[in-house]
Design a protein around this motif. Structure first.
Motif, PDB file in Angstrom:
ATOM      1  N   GLU A  19       0.879  -1.164   0.033  1.00 38.07           N
ATOM      2  CA  GLU A  19       0.088  -0.036   0.084  1.00 38.07           C
ATOM      3  C   GLU A  19       0.757   1.150  -0.034  1.00 38.07           C
ATOM      4  N   TYR A  20       1.841   1.180   0.936  1.00 37.44           N
ATOM      5  CA  TYR A  20       2.785   2.450   0.785  1.00 37.44           C
ATOM      6  C   TYR A  20       3.493   2.668  -0.588  1.00 37.44           C
ATOM      7  N   CYS A  21       3.773   1.655  -0.926  1.00 34.34           N
ATOM      8  CA  CYS A  21       4.885   1.597  -2.195  1.00 34.34           C
ATOM      9  C   CYS A  21       4.032   1.992  -3.523  1.00 34.34           C
ATOM     10  N   ALA A  22       2.801   1.635  -3.417  1.00 34.39           N
ATOM     11  CA  ALA A  22       1.854   2.035  -4.376  1.00 34.39           C
ATOM     12  C   ALA A  22       1.426   3.515  -4.527  1.00 34.39           C
ATOM     13  N   SER A  23       1.545   4.045  -3.066  1.00 40.57           N
ATOM     14  CA  SER A  23       1.308   5.498  -3.227  1.00 40.57           C
ATOM     15  C   SER A  23       2.598   6.485  -3.561  1.00 40.57           C
ATOM     16  N   LEU A  24       3.827   5.889  -4.005  1.00 36.59           N
ATOM     17  CA  LEU A  24       4.771   6.552  -4.381  1.00 36.59           C
ATOM     18  C   LEU A  24       4.670   6.348  -5.972  1.00 36.59           C
ATOM     19  N   GLY A  25       4.286   5.296  -6.379  1.00 35.18           N
ATOM     20  CA  GLY A  25       4.388   5.313  -8.096  1.00 35.18           C
ATOM     21  C   GLY A  25       3.890   3.981  -8.396  1.00 35.18           C
ATOM     22  N   GLU A  26       4.046   3.544  -9.635  1.00 35.49           N
ATOM     23  CA  GLU A  26       3.603   2.230 -10.139  1.00 35.49           C
ATOM     24  C   GLU A  26       4.330   1.282  -9.684  1.00 35.49           C
ATOM     25  N   ILE A  27       3.740   0.164  -9.052  1.00 31.34           N
ATOM     26  CA  ILE A  27       4.382  -0.930  -8.343  1.00 31.34           C
ATOM     27  C   ILE A  27       4.447  -2.335  -9.439  1.00 31.34           C
ATOM     28  N   TYR A  28       5.422  -3.238  -9.376  1.00 32.69           N
ATOM     29  CA  TYR A  28       5.537  -4.169 -10.282  1.00 32.69           C
ATOM     30  C   TYR A  28       6.420  -5.038 -10.043  1.00 32.69           C
ATOM     31  N   ASP A  29       6.358  -6.444 -10.728  1.00 35.46           N
ATOM     32  CA  ASP A  29       7.404  -7.460 -10.302  1.00 35.46           C
ATOM     33  C   ASP A  29       7.111  -7.833  -8.891  1.00 35.46           C
ATOM     34  N   ILE A  30       6.013  -7.742  -8.249  1.00 37.79           N
ATOM     35  CA  ILE A  30       5.765  -8.079  -6.840  1.00 37.79           C
ATOM     36  C   ILE A  30       5.966  -9.542  -6.716  1.00 37.79           C
ATOM     37  N   VAL A  31       6.559  -9.784  -5.640  1.00 33.94           N
ATOM     38  CA  VAL A  31       6.725 -11.139  -5.000  1.00 33.94           C
ATOM     39  C   VAL A  31       6.784 -11.105  -3.568  1.00 33.94           C
ATOM     40  N   VAL A  32       5.733 -11.834  -3.116  1.00 35.85           N
ATOM     41  CA  VAL A  32       5.576 -12.023  -1.574  1.00 35.85           C
ATOM     42  C   VAL A  32       5.707 -13.631  -1.407  1.00 35.85           C
ATOM     43  N   GLU A  33       6.699 -14.074  -0.474  1.00 31.67           N
ATOM     44  CA  GLU A  33       6.930 -15.385  -0.389  1.00 31.67           C
ATOM     45  C   GLU A  33       6.878 -15.752   1.230  1.00 31.67           C
ATOM     46  N   ASN A  34       6.220 -16.661   1.658  1.00 32.16           N
ATOM     47  CA  ASN A  34       6.132 -17.235   2.966  1.00 32.16           C
ATOM     48  C   ASN A  34       7.337 -18.130   3.315  1.00 32.16           C
ATOM     49  N   MET A  35       8.082 -17.423   4.171  1.00 33.90           N
ATOM     50  CA  MET A  35       9.539 -18.176   4.497  1.00 33.90           C
ATOM     51  C   MET A  35       9.255 -19.201   5.306  1.00 33.90           C
ATOM     52  N   GLU A  36       8.284 -19.147   6.051  1.00 36.47           N
ATOM     53  CA  GLU A  36       7.969 -20.467   7.152  1.00 36.47           C
ATOM     54  C   GLU A  36       7.721 -21.511   6.040  1.00 36.47           C
ATOM     55  N   ARG A  37       6.875 -21.461   5.268  1.00 37.27           N
ATOM     56  CA  ARG A  37       6.671 -22.650   4.344  1.00 37.27           C
ATOM     57  C   ARG A  37       8.010 -23.222   3.623  1.00 37.27           C
ATOM     58  N   GLN A  38       8.814 -22.044   3.173  1.00 37.85           N
ATOM     59  CA  GLN A  38      10.116 -22.540   2.377  1.00 37.85           C
ATOM     60  C   GLN A  38      10.884 -23.231   3.531  1.00 37.85           C
ATOM     61  N   GLU A  39      10.973 -22.898   4.533  1.00 43.18           N
ATOM     62  CA  GLU A  39      11.736 -23.641   5.696  1.00 43.18           C
ATOM     63  C   GLU A  39      11.291 -24.973   6.052  1.00 43.18           C
ATOM     64  N   GLN A  40      10.007 -25.364   5.690  1.00 38.62           N
ATOM     65  CA  GLN A  40       9.359 -26.601   5.932  1.00 38.62           C
ATOM     66  C   GLN A  40       9.638 -27.359   4.588  1.00 38.62           C
ATOM     67  N   GLY A  41      10.353 -26.688   3.382  1.00 37.60           N
ATOM     68  CA  GLY A  41      10.348 -27.527   2.176  1.00 37.60           C
ATOM     69  C   GLY A  41       9.277 -27.440   1.344  1.00 37.60           C
ATOM     70  N   LEU A  42       8.102 -26.552   1.524  1.00 40.04           N
ATOM     71  CA  LEU A  42       7.173 -26.440   0.706  1.00 40.04           C
ATOM     72  C   LEU A  42       7.318 -25.030  -0.325  1.00 40.04           C
ATOM     73  N   LYS A  43       6.599 -24.909  -1.263  1.00 41.29           N
ATOM     74  CA  LYS A  43       6.460 -23.980  -1.937  1.00 41.29           C
ATOM     75  C   LYS A  43       6.040 -22.599  -1.207  1.00 41.29           C
ATOM     76  N   GLY A  44       6.883 -21.701  -0.984  1.00 38.26           N
ATOM     77  CA  GLY A  44       6.685 -20.419  -0.352  1.00 38.26           C
ATOM     78  C   GLY A  44       5.447 -19.354  -1.019  1.00 38.26           C
TER      79      GLY A  44
END
Length: 83
Positions: free
Chosen positions: A58-83
């Motif tokens: 939300e904050y970054c979108a207030s500054l300009g156009e946002i793209y190439d957005i990646v949000v990964e769940n690192m707890e899932r990755q730690e368990q060997g699952l897709k993040g």
């Protein structure tokens, strides 16, 4: 268990972007770590670990156009699952 669950990465494209001001805003308003906000006055790359990635987006979108957005769940990755 990780203190901050989500690895949040994106690009902000805009005008008169200020990486120092963005860094200051993040450290003042968001809980997280591993902040990287680098670029120039037209393009900034953000990397941040947080439990509230929607606030970052939300904050970054207030500054300009946002793209190439990646949000990964690192707890899932730690368990060997897709993040």
């Amino acid at each position: 268990m990780l203190e901050f669950k989500f690895d949040t990465q994106l690009l902000i494209e805009g005008k008169d972007l200020d990486e120092d001001a963005i860094n200051d805003y993040f450290t003042t308003h968001f809980k997280g770590d591993c902040l990287l906000a680098v670029g120039d006055d037209e393009l900034i790359k953000i990397h941040y670990h947080t439990n509230e990635p929607w606030q970052v987006l939300e904050y970054c979108a207030s500054l300009g156009e946002i793209y190439d957005i990646v949000v990964e769940n690192m707890e899932r990755q730690e368990q060997g699952l897709k993040g």
